[in-house]
Scaffold this active site. Sequence first.
Site, PDB file in Angstrom:
ATOM      1  N   GLU A  60      48.641  -0.990 -15.390  1.00  0.00           N
ATOM      2  CA  GLU A  60      47.506  -1.994 -15.320  1.00  0.00           C
ATOM      3  C   GLU A  60      47.233  -1.898 -13.659  1.00  0.00           C
ATOM      4  OE1 GLU A  60      50.208  -2.541 -16.983  1.00  0.00           O
ATOM      5  OE2 GLU A  60      49.362  -2.750 -18.899  1.00  0.00           O
ATOM      6  N   HIS A 129      51.993 -13.239 -23.900  1.00  0.00           N
ATOM      7  CA  HIS A 129      50.568 -12.591 -24.361  1.00  0.00           C
ATOM      8  C   HIS A 129      49.708 -13.692 -24.960  1.00  0.00           C
ATOM      9  CE1 HIS A 129      53.416  -9.259 -24.953  1.00  0.00           C
ATOM     10  NE2 HIS A 129      52.342  -8.281 -24.630  1.00  0.00           N
TER      11      HIS A 129
END
Lengths: 326, 318
Positions: A60, A129
């Site tokens: 990321e 998440h």
Amino acid sequence: MRDITYAQALNEAMSEEMRLDKNLIFIGEDIGVYGGAFGVSKGMFEEFGSERVKDTPISEQVITGCAAGASMTGLKTIVELMFSDFMTLAMDQLANQAAKNRFQFGGQGAVPMVLRAPGGSGTGAAEQHSQSLEAWVAHVPGLKVVIPSTPADAKGLLKASIRDNNPVVFLEQKLLYRQKGPVAEIGEDEIIPLGEADVKREGRDLTVITYGRMVPRSLKVAEDMAKDGVDIEVIDIRTLVPLDKEALIKSAKKTGKVLIVHEACQTGGFGGELVSVVVDSDAFFYLDAPVKRLGGLDVPIPYNPNLEAQVVPTEEKITAAIKDLL
Amino acid sequence: MKLSKAIHKELYLKMVQTRRFEETAARLFVEGKVHGTAHFCIGEEATGVGVCTPLEVEDYILQTHRGHNQGIGKNMDIKKMMAEFLGKETGYCKGKGGCMHIADFSVGSLGANGIVGGGIPLATGAALKQQYNKEDNITVCFFGDGATNEGSFHESLNLAAAWKLPVLFVCTNNFYGMSTSTKISMAIDDISIRAKSYGMKGLALDGNDVVNIYEETIKAKKYVLENGPMLMVLNTYRWMGHSKSDAQIYRSKDEVNEWKKKDPIKKHREFILTEKIMTEAELDAIDVQAAQDIKDAVDFAENSPEPKIENIFDDVYA
């Protein structure tokens, strides 16, 4: 007009902009053949090819930095992070590099990139998440922050974000991906400028200021309460940065009562900023009650579905908060 | 490869300019004329100068916080560098960045970085743009030994190799991350072997030999355009402390003095004389010119206006 889903609207926005601008590329994890973890980019790899729709390693930090570097030097980029929670892994490139680039170099460059990432709870994805981290990024000058609540807004705001010359954090709502709504026909090029709140429901008695997934939930409460003769105004701020302060102040003056609703943890949440906008303005003199905010509980999002549902504002909690104010 | 007299002159001048720039900057600190901090590359001049001098304007560089040699190597305007160091309106960043954030997009410098390893991901993006547009230019990314222990190094070298991006990764190894020796921070002696794990070519060079660095950079650029990224490690030494507040209790004077004997400027000067490329008098004249250039830069900076708070919101957004 036709009804399409929020995910399809996002897909159309990206695809239309990529057809218009050959300098626009799209990078992220599993966005190619797979079509994105939530299916948002389905078909784009086939249309635009591997040079413009680029699958990345699970990295990321470099995904975000690569997009920033490409955007600094003349391309425009869209990044998809699979979950907005993964912004934690990209934060240096987002907050220290992309956001500060133009200012720290005395205006020499610009970073026209959009970082798309889904947030919010409700899918059983648990602590890592399911977060709503918009306040983190709204706190960094140089970033713009957008959270759409309808398919039409998703499309119009994403197109505006792609055309913007700044890094834009575009936070999508996982639970809204499959929601349908009316959207202009393909190619009609409906742009929704950043920084314009939308009155999703007009009302006289109280203003609910909200965004994202809490917009449809607040609207449902408003419709239910309308049966009892209570007339609620629902304002969707749509962009946190830039923020349409005038729209909030105007509505607060009209109704005299304000409730702020968001899913993110209440402490340090963006709701505090929204309260401040209202009470720091001359709307203060029109208020008939304290400005209240209703955020998520100050806990991580738990796994068990009953627990998960109870840690964010529910219809019942919103209704109760409104009744308290009335 | 035999370098022309003009190239030798350019390399020597840029190294001396860098040293005078930093010695002057250090003096300005002592005189209380500078607010903030600076990181000096005295002893490392050959790295940035040797790598940047053969590059074209269209080749990008990403600089480190210790990158005055890189900026001067890439033909940045020394006056604007000094003005930025003094925080003036006429500086590269209008006084908002300071010398940790000097950039000059017009000469291909995408900026120095205050975050160790922060520029490495950005370099992959600049190179992606070059690859996308099928340009014959590369991106050179500078970082130190310390940055090779950051996650950004790993993610970026892997991505660059996987996508065959035209990036030359240049590690300026001065053997210390602030006070911490590479003997403590890593279990390897040769940082260039890290390249192998990415399927990338790695090369370790004497970082104090400006001529060799110049020649190897020309070869490396050709290699990168044809094959994809490469890691070049330049072993050198930081004579001064990490920043102005460093008392240097973590290393011995003997160690510093040993490295001072390998002074890159002295080395180049001796090479020039031995090879009879220039005379003592010609080299002395370059020394005088470099000193004058820095003096002019200080005059320019000191006589420049302070930035105004009225302009503080400029450039937060484009």
